[in-house]
Write an enzyme that holds these catalytic residues in place. Sequence first.
Site, mmCIF file in Angstrom:
data_model
loop_
_atom_site.group_PDB
_atom_site.id
_atom_site.type_symbol
_atom_site.label_atom_id
_atom_site.label_comp_id
_atom_site.label_asym_id
_atom_site.label_seq_id
_atom_site.Cartn_x
_atom_site.Cartn_y
_atom_site.Cartn_z
ATOM 1 N N GLU A 100 3.287 1.694 2.507
ATOM 2 C CA GLU A 100 3.354 1.549 3.964
ATOM 3 C C GLU A 100 2.438 2.525 4.696
ATOM 4 O OE1 GLU A 100 4.689 -0.550 5.926
ATOM 5 O OE2 GLU A 100 6.139 -1.654 4.726
ATOM 6 N N SER A 101 2.425 3.781 4.276
ATOM 7 C CA SER A 101 1.719 4.794 5.065
ATOM 8 C C SER A 101 0.824 5.726 4.261
ATOM 9 C CB SER A 101 2.740 5.654 5.832
ATOM 10 O OG SER A 101 3.488 6.447 4.915
#
Length: 217
Positions: A100-101
């Site tokens: 995700e990040s």
Amino acid sequence: MKLWLLLLLVLALPARAELWGYVDAAGMAHFAHRQLDGRYQPVLGSVSMQRVPGKTDAGLALLNWLEIAPEVKAVQPWVREAAEKHGVDAELLKAIIAVESGYQRNAVSPRGATGLMQITPETASRYATPADAARLIEPRINIHTGARMLADLLRRFRSIDVALAAWNAGEGTVRRAGNRVPDIDETQAHVHLVLELYWALLQQSQPARAQRLTLHP
């Protein structure tokens, strides 16, 4: 991690899923479900490692980054805390954060998803208190909110891959697809990435159990 959950993970893994990645000069890890360019190498533990010889070192370096990078190590106590509190697996949380990040705690997407687990305002309104929603960028709050959402999705859909699809595309989209991973390229890629990285992390952290399982093409 119980053996039955490992077996469920193997059943959920797409037959030809791959996880590729590299660590750039700034120390940031990049992941993809295919080799986007020459920098991307197979990650140790993915199915692709069996088909692409001579790439072990690159994959091992990427997994080592997830063990030693300061930004990863800094949040591991909160990952373990959230995993225990909400009844989800720490390696699964770790894989989701990576995809995700890339462990960039201040990451904000064009759609307004925030922090390590890229929590949307809608998710925050459902799984965080108003006080926590106002501080969603803080890593501990972000991880706990994401872990709470993941636990709920796993209970609802009773399948890791479908829960991850609902994480990415929304529960409504998954239900309209018959409670299966919908035929959406972005969602399928997301599910593949997280599952492959999760599997690789399990092989690394629990080799005695993971090595007894076989992935069949």
